[in-house]
Design a protein around this motif. Structure first.
Motif, PDB file in Angstrom:
ATOM      1  N   ARG A  83       0.873  -1.178   0.000  1.00 33.36           N
ATOM      2  CA  ARG A  83       0.000   0.000   0.000  1.00 33.36           C
ATOM      3  C   ARG A  83       0.907   1.224   0.000  1.00 33.36           C
ATOM      4  N   ASP A  84       0.730   2.080  -0.995  1.00 34.46           N
ATOM      5  CA  ASP A  84       1.550   3.283  -1.118  1.00 34.46           C
ATOM      6  C   ASP A  84       0.678   4.526  -1.154  1.00 34.46           C
ATOM      7  N   ARG A  85       1.190   5.597  -0.595  1.00 37.11           N
ATOM      8  CA  ARG A  85       0.604   6.937  -0.730  1.00 37.11           C
ATOM      9  C   ARG A  85       1.639   7.763  -1.473  1.00 37.11           C
ATOM     10  N   ILE A  86       1.292   8.206  -2.649  1.00 34.58           N
ATOM     11  CA  ILE A  86       2.226   8.937  -3.497  1.00 34.58           C
ATOM     12  C   ILE A  86       1.717  10.368  -3.634  1.00 34.58           C
ATOM     13  N   ILE A  87       2.591  11.331  -3.421  1.00 32.40           N
ATOM     14  CA  ILE A  87       2.213  12.734  -3.590  1.00 32.40           C
ATOM     15  C   ILE A  87       2.230  13.051  -5.078  1.00 32.40           C
ATOM     16  N   ARG A  95       2.361  22.710   0.267  1.00 33.41           N
ATOM     17  CA  ARG A  95       1.479  21.748   0.936  1.00 33.41           C
ATOM     18  C   ARG A  95       0.919  20.751  -0.076  1.00 33.41           C
ATOM     19  N   VAL A  96       0.710  19.530   0.392  1.00 30.83           N
ATOM     20  CA  VAL A  96       0.181  18.481  -0.473  1.00 30.83           C
ATOM     21  C   VAL A  96      -1.237  18.853  -0.898  1.00 30.83           C
ATOM     22  N   SER A  97      -1.514  18.755  -2.205  1.00 34.21           N
ATOM     23  CA  SER A  97      -2.869  19.042  -2.683  1.00 34.21           C
ATOM     24  C   SER A  97      -3.508  17.841  -3.369  1.00 34.21           C
ATOM     25  N   GLU A  98      -2.698  16.854  -3.756  1.00 35.61           N
ATOM     26  CA  GLU A  98      -3.229  15.663  -4.405  1.00 35.61           C
ATOM     27  C   GLU A  98      -2.382  14.450  -4.050  1.00 35.61           C
ATOM     28  N   LEU A  99      -3.073  13.341  -3.743  1.00 35.66           N
ATOM     29  CA  LEU A  99      -2.404  12.086  -3.406  1.00 35.66           C
ATOM     30  C   LEU A  99      -2.885  10.983  -4.323  1.00 35.66           C
ATOM     31  N   ARG A 100      -2.057   9.973  -4.499  1.00 36.16           N
ATOM     32  CA  ARG A 100      -2.457   8.762  -5.207  1.00 36.16           C
ATOM     33  C   ARG A 100      -2.282   7.594  -4.237  1.00 36.16           C
ATOM     34  N   LEU A 101      -3.341   6.819  -4.089  1.00 42.06           N
ATOM     35  CA  LEU A 101      -3.290   5.615  -3.272  1.00 42.06           C
ATOM     36  C   LEU A 101      -3.089   4.438  -4.219  1.00 42.06           C
ATOM     37  N   LEU A 125      -4.319  -1.615  -7.983  1.00 40.93           N
ATOM     38  CA  LEU A 125      -5.453  -0.709  -7.915  1.00 40.93           C
ATOM     39  C   LEU A 125      -4.945   0.677  -7.549  1.00 40.93           C
ATOM     40  N   VAL A 126      -5.506   1.694  -8.190  1.00 38.03           N
ATOM     41  CA  VAL A 126      -5.059   3.067  -7.975  1.00 38.03           C
ATOM     42  C   VAL A 126      -6.275   3.966  -7.793  1.00 38.03           C
ATOM     43  N   ARG A 127      -6.207   4.846  -6.809  1.00 35.16           N
ATOM     44  CA  ARG A 127      -7.232   5.867  -6.601  1.00 35.16           C
ATOM     45  C   ARG A 127      -6.533   7.191  -6.323  1.00 35.16           C
ATOM     46  N   ASP A 128      -7.054   8.256  -6.906  1.00 36.63           N
ATOM     47  CA  ASP A 128      -6.527   9.601  -6.659  1.00 36.63           C
ATOM     48  C   ASP A 128      -7.408  10.316  -5.658  1.00 36.63           C
ATOM     49  N   LEU A 129      -6.778  11.169  -4.858  1.00 36.55           N
ATOM     50  CA  LEU A 129      -7.460  11.832  -3.761  1.00 36.55           C
ATOM     51  C   LEU A 129      -6.952  13.266  -3.665  1.00 36.55           C
ATOM     52  N   THR A 130      -7.863  14.233  -3.654  1.00 35.05           N
ATOM     53  CA  THR A 130      -7.436  15.604  -3.390  1.00 35.05           C
ATOM     54  C   THR A 130      -7.256  15.746  -1.893  1.00 35.05           C
ATOM     55  N   TYR A 131      -6.333  16.603  -1.504  1.00 39.58           N
ATOM     56  CA  TYR A 131      -6.033  16.753  -0.082  1.00 39.58           C
ATOM     57  C   TYR A 131      -6.147  18.216   0.302  1.00 39.58           C
ATOM     58  N   ASP A 132      -6.644  18.444   1.518  1.00 36.01           N
ATOM     59  CA  ASP A 132      -6.834  19.804   2.005  1.00 36.01           C
ATOM     60  C   ASP A 132      -6.498  19.827   3.487  1.00 36.01           C
ATOM     61  N   ASP A 133      -5.512  20.633   3.876  1.00 36.79           N
ATOM     62  CA  ASP A 133      -5.100  20.704   5.280  1.00 36.79           C
ATOM     63  C   ASP A 133      -6.190  21.240   6.194  1.00 36.79           C
ATOM     64  N   SER A 134      -7.140  21.986   5.649  1.00 36.40           N
ATOM     65  CA  SER A 134      -8.190  22.545   6.496  1.00 36.40           C
ATOM     66  C   SER A 134      -9.272  21.515   6.827  1.00 36.40           C
ATOM     67  N   ASN A 135      -9.300  20.387   6.121  1.00 42.44           N
ATOM     68  CA  ASN A 135     -10.272  19.316   6.362  1.00 42.44           C
ATOM     69  C   ASN A 135      -9.557  17.993   6.598  1.00 42.44           C
ATOM     70  N   VAL A 136      -8.637  17.969   7.523  1.00 42.77           N
ATOM     71  CA  VAL A 136      -7.795  16.793   7.736  1.00 42.77           C
ATOM     72  C   VAL A 136      -8.621  15.569   8.119  1.00 42.77           C
TER      73      VAL A 136
END
Length: 173
Positions: A83-87, A95-101, A125-136
């Motif tokens: 399982r990887d989390r890729i920026i 700041r990170v704004s998008e991640l790939r799982l 399997l791959v999923r993309d995720l937007t990231y926001d520090d204000s909604n951790v």
């Protein structure tokens, strides 16, 4: 008169939609029919994927879950699980704004003599995720849901691949 006309129009629209769905080949996903009389899943009891896979095999109705490998016609052996989390991207402030799982799973299906019944496989399997520090907290929950969704998708893909494997009598030919 107006109510009757509207119900006829609604009926016509629904009939057309159903005909289009049937014409495109859409059908509900049914249970998978495995080509084995029995299968042993060499997975730990605490594995979420293992529990879901056991449930899926039981629901197939045609294949029995063996308690030991020696009693089984086929043996499912999980390999590595990564399982990887890729920026993917960062904002102008760093700041990170998008991640790939990324979820990588390897496996083998063998018979009691150790012969492969299906080619050793890898599922990615791959999923993309937007990231926001204000909604951790919300983003952590979304990430947890995406991992769970990938586990469910993995079980469905494993069942499709198991259903396509050759039974031991045909594997030696």
């Amino acid at each position: 008169m107006r109510v009757v006309l509207r119900s006829q129009q609604l009926f016509l629209v629904l009939t057309t939609v159903l005909a289009l769905l049937a014409g495109c080949g859409f059908q509900l996903r049914g249970s998978y029919s495995l080509p084995f009389d029995s299968i042993y899943l060499a997975m730990p009891d605490y594995s979420v994927v293992g529990a879901d896979l056991k449930r899926a095999v039981r629901s197939s109705g045609t294949t029995r879950l063996a308690l030991t490998a020696s009693d089984a016609q086929a043996i499912f052996q999980p390999g590595q699980e990564y399982r990887d989390r890729i920026i993917l991207s960062v904002s102008g402030t760093g700041r990170v704004s998008e991640l790939r799982l990324r979820y990588l799973y390897t496996y083998r299906v063998i018979d009691a003599q150790g012969r492969d019944l299906a080619a050793p496989g890898t599922i990615e399997l791959v999923r993309d995720l937007t990231y926001d520090d204000s909604n951790v907290l919300a983003k952590q929950q979304e990430e947890t849901l995406l991992w769970r969704d990938m586990e469910n998708d993995l079980v469905h893909q494993l069942m499709r691949r198991l259903a396509a494997a050759k039974p031991p009598s045909a594997a030696g030919e």
